[in-house]
Design an enzyme around this catalytic site. Structure first.
Site, PDB file in Angstrom:
ATOM      1  N   HIS A 122       5.593  -5.521  -3.585  1.00  0.00           N
ATOM      2  CA  HIS A 122       6.007  -5.500  -2.584  1.00  0.00           C
ATOM      3  C   HIS A 122       6.033  -7.132  -2.091  1.00  0.00           C
ATOM      4  O   HIS A 122       5.974  -8.100  -2.374  1.00  0.00           O
ATOM      5  CB  HIS A 122       4.726  -5.109  -1.772  1.00  0.00           C
ATOM      6  CG  HIS A 122       3.741  -5.052  -0.411  1.00  0.00           C
ATOM      7  ND1 HIS A 122       3.617  -6.105   0.424  1.00  0.00           N
ATOM      8  CD2 HIS A 122       3.874  -3.611   0.025  1.00  0.00           C
ATOM      9  CE1 HIS A 122       4.364  -5.155   1.615  1.00  0.00           C
ATOM     10  NE2 HIS A 122       3.698  -3.877   1.638  1.00  0.00           N
ATOM     11  N   ASP A 172      -1.634  -7.918  -8.216  1.00  0.00           N
ATOM     12  CA  ASP A 172      -2.174  -7.085  -6.543  1.00  0.00           C
ATOM     13  C   ASP A 172      -3.137  -5.739  -6.642  1.00  0.00           C
ATOM     14  O   ASP A 172      -2.414  -4.790  -6.879  1.00  0.00           O
ATOM     15  CB  ASP A 172      -1.126  -6.813  -6.226  1.00  0.00           C
ATOM     16  CG  ASP A 172      -0.660  -6.039  -4.374  1.00  0.00           C
ATOM     17  OD1 ASP A 172      -1.725  -6.605  -4.090  1.00  0.00           O
ATOM     18  OD2 ASP A 172       0.095  -6.537  -3.899  1.00  0.00           O
ATOM     19  N   GLN A 189      -2.756  -1.353  -4.293  1.00  0.00           N
ATOM     20  CA  GLN A 189      -3.096   0.143  -4.049  1.00  0.00           C
ATOM     21  C   GLN A 189      -3.498   1.115  -5.318  1.00  0.00           C
ATOM     22  O   GLN A 189      -3.660   2.203  -5.923  1.00  0.00           O
ATOM     23  CB  GLN A 189      -1.458   0.574  -4.013  1.00  0.00           C
ATOM     24  CG  GLN A 189      -0.972   0.167  -3.118  1.00  0.00           C
ATOM     25  CD  GLN A 189      -0.372   0.913  -1.715  1.00  0.00           C
ATOM     26  OE1 GLN A 189      -1.755   2.223  -2.041  1.00  0.00           O
ATOM     27  NE2 GLN A 189      -0.570   0.856  -0.717  1.00  0.00           N
ATOM     28  N   LYS A 207      -6.941  -0.228   3.416  1.00  0.00           N
ATOM     29  CA  LYS A 207      -6.519   0.608   2.389  1.00  0.00           C
ATOM     30  C   LYS A 207      -7.559   1.115   1.390  1.00  0.00           C
ATOM     31  O   LYS A 207      -7.664   1.767   0.645  1.00  0.00           O
ATOM     32  CB  LYS A 207      -5.184  -0.136   1.356  1.00  0.00           C
ATOM     33  CG  LYS A 207      -3.969  -0.395   1.841  1.00  0.00           C
ATOM     34  CD  LYS A 207      -3.310  -0.388   1.534  1.00  0.00           C
ATOM     35  CE  LYS A 207      -1.826  -1.819   2.421  1.00  0.00           C
ATOM     36  NZ  LYS A 207      -1.223  -0.858   1.917  1.00  0.00           N
ATOM     37  N   CYS A 256       8.792  -2.059   1.945  1.00  0.00           N
ATOM     38  CA  CYS A 256       8.044  -3.669   1.183  1.00  0.00           C
ATOM     39  C   CYS A 256       8.751  -3.490   0.471  1.00  0.00           C
ATOM     40  O   CYS A 256       8.202  -4.605  -0.496  1.00  0.00           O
ATOM     41  CB  CYS A 256       6.842  -3.695   2.536  1.00  0.00           C
ATOM     42  SG  CYS A 256       6.919  -3.752   3.946  1.00  0.00           S
TER      43      CYS A 256
HETATM   44  N1  PMP Z   1       0.258  -5.215  -2.322  1.00  0.00           N
HETATM   45  C1  PMP Z   1       0.991  -3.952  -1.763  1.00  0.00           C
HETATM   46  C2  PMP Z   1       1.124  -3.160  -3.144  1.00  0.00           C
HETATM   47  C3  PMP Z   1       0.938  -3.403  -1.069  1.00  0.00           C
HETATM   48  O1  PMP Z   1       0.638  -2.014  -0.444  1.00  0.00           O
HETATM   49  C4  PMP Z   1       0.292  -4.161   0.250  1.00  0.00           C
HETATM   50  C5  PMP Z   1       0.564  -2.905   2.065  1.00  0.00           C
HETATM   51  N2  PMP Z   1       1.612  -1.682   1.795  1.00  0.00           N
HETATM   52  C6  PMP Z   1       0.739  -4.866   0.016  1.00  0.00           C
HETATM   53  C7  PMP Z   1       0.482  -6.019  -1.010  1.00  0.00           C
HETATM   54  C8  PMP Z   1       0.388  -5.710   1.457  1.00  0.00           C
HETATM   55  O2  PMP Z   1      -1.297  -5.650   2.227  1.00  0.00           O
HETATM   56  P1  PMP Z   1      -1.360  -5.810   3.242  1.00  0.00           P
HETATM   57  O3  PMP Z   1      -0.465  -5.605   4.270  1.00  0.00           O
HETATM   58  O4  PMP Z   1      -2.605  -5.182   3.722  1.00  0.00           O
HETATM   59  O5  PMP Z   1      -1.335  -7.741   3.663  1.00  0.00           O
END
Ligand code: PMP
Length: 407
Positions: A124, A201, A204, A227, A365
């Site tokens: 991401h 990270d 997910q 999430k 993203c």
């Molecule tokens: N890493 C991953 C794998 C994600 O799916 C996301 C959110 N889509 C993020 C980081 C970023 O999370 P946040 O926008 O809640 O900080």
């Protein structure tokens, strides 16, 4: 395990009981954010209605009640990931905030010219850009683990990249775009053999998989509350005591100090060293309530249902004429990305929305991942335990109908 009572579970989520464009809402954008059970909403309401107060500061009654609830939420999170000590659970704004904290501190103390940082091709943006910034500031180099056409990491390539220049490895547990579950156990073991720390990270993964940090042994693990059925604006950074004590603070301010004079400040101990300023108290308490809700609902039953749903969705979607998956890993969870013929994902997403089906379209993203597959974006359905087989059937029928209209 007793099977999950999905009908009962759905009643816990008020937002699911509504119509969109005259159709019953089918919410399949759980990778972006999850819905909140009533108990989480009520917990936050109760906080503001009966004990709203600043934490760690007042001797007065409300402040003590708020502090107790805030610290109890930290204990709940620590228990959920099996952290050895609750002081290794730092409350952040979310995954992005946690990664920025670590990347910033690493670049200030532990990265220099000639060093390198390893990430992967499926990260991401929030696990790419902070490391690019850290490399830019320190002169270190960013290296990327490649993937195969199924969206799986090339572990041989990763192993070959591990040399003495590598100062940290930062990879996602589960791909938000493809749903790939990465072999994070092996990633960590290989890095640790060279004394290289690893950040996972878990944005997910935290809502779908059991994470035991003492078994997995990441040096850092980050996730977002929103999430995992909690509010936005709250997240968690877990770290080993060794690393959290070694890292310099990220932000300065109230609460993160022991004593301040104009000559010198003594920083507070963990976890407060990393929690400058008034924290998101309601968010933290809401996160604790969300985790308790999952535990009471039954995590094994939740996980089993999610696996059945995902397998069914993949199987049913695969049979659609002209559909191809973007990422088709052997081990997957949560997200399913696809394209149908040459239909633009936005067009597909719009037609699905008209049928009340919420999916996400675009690059999610993960622009470098889209470049890897030479596509502008995907249609992504992301599932969780309050989804049903009937909703998958609606998605499949909706994709077929939309394809007919668009071809
Ligand atoms: N890493 C991953 C794998 C994600 O799916 C996301 C959110 N889509 C993020 C980081 C970023 O999370 P946040 O926008 O809640 O900080």
């Amino acid at each position: 395990t007793t099977a999950l009572d999905v009908a009962a579970v759905r009643k816990d989520f008020p937002i699911l009981q509504q119509q969109v464009h005259g159709k019953t809402l089918v919410y399949l954008d759980n990778g972006a954010t999850t819905q909140k059970p009533k108990v989480v909403i009520d917990t936050i309401e109760r906080y503001y209605e009966t004990y709203n107060s600043n934490v760690h500061r007042g001797v007065h009654h409300l402040s003590q009640v708020a502090t107790d609830a805030y610290e109890k939420a930290r204990q709940t999170v620590a228990g959920y990931i099996n952290a050895p000590n609750a002081n290794q659970v730092i409350f952040t704004k979310g995954t992005t905030d946690g990664i920025n904290l670590v990347a910033n501190a690493m670049s200030r103390r532990f990265l220099k010219k000639g060093d390198s940082v390893i990430i992967s091709a499926m990260e991401h943006h929030s696990n790419i850009v902070p490391w690019q910034m850290a490399c830019e500031d320190s002169g270190a180099t960013l290296k990327v683990i490649p993937i195969n056409d199924k969206g799986e990491l090339l572990m041989d390539a990763y192993e070959a990249m591990l040399d003495d220049t590598v100062k940290i490895v930062a990879v996602t547990y589960v791909s938000n775009t493809m749903g790939t579950i990465n072999p994070v156990e092996d990633i960590i073991t290989l890095a640790h053999a060279r004394n290289i720390p690893v950040l996972i990270d878990a944005a997910q993964a935290i809502q779908h998989l059991t994470i035991d940090v003492q078994a997995l042994q990441p040096d850092f693990l980050v996730f977002s509350g929103h999430k995992i059925y909690a509010p936005t604006g709250i997240g968690v950074l877990y770290g080993t005591s060794e690393w959290l004590n070694k890292l310099p603070p990220y932000q300065g301010g109230g609460d993160m100090i022991k004593t301040v004079t104009f000559e010198k400040t003594i920083y507070n101990e963990l976890p407060y060293k990393f929690e400058a300023g008034t924290p998101n108290i309601a968010g933290a308490i809401g996160l604790g309530a969300a985790i308790e809700y999952l535990q009471q609902t039954g995590i094994p039953a939740i996980q089993q249902w999610e696996e059945e749903l995902t397998a069914y969705a993949v199987d049913q979607l695969r049979q659609i004429d002209g559909l191809r998956f973007i990422g088709d890993a052997a081990h997957r969870s949560g997200a399913i990305s696809f394209l149908v013929h040459n239909i633009h994902p936005f067009d597909m997403g719009e037609l699905l929305d008209q049928q009340g089906i919420a999916v996400r379209t675009g690059h999610h993203c993960t622009e470098p991942l889209m470049d890897r597959f030479q596509i502008p974006g995907t249609v992504r359905a992301s599932l969780t335990f309050y989804n049903t087989m009937e909703e998958i059937d609606k998605l499949v029928a909706g994709v077929k109908r939309a394809s007919k209209m668009l071809l």
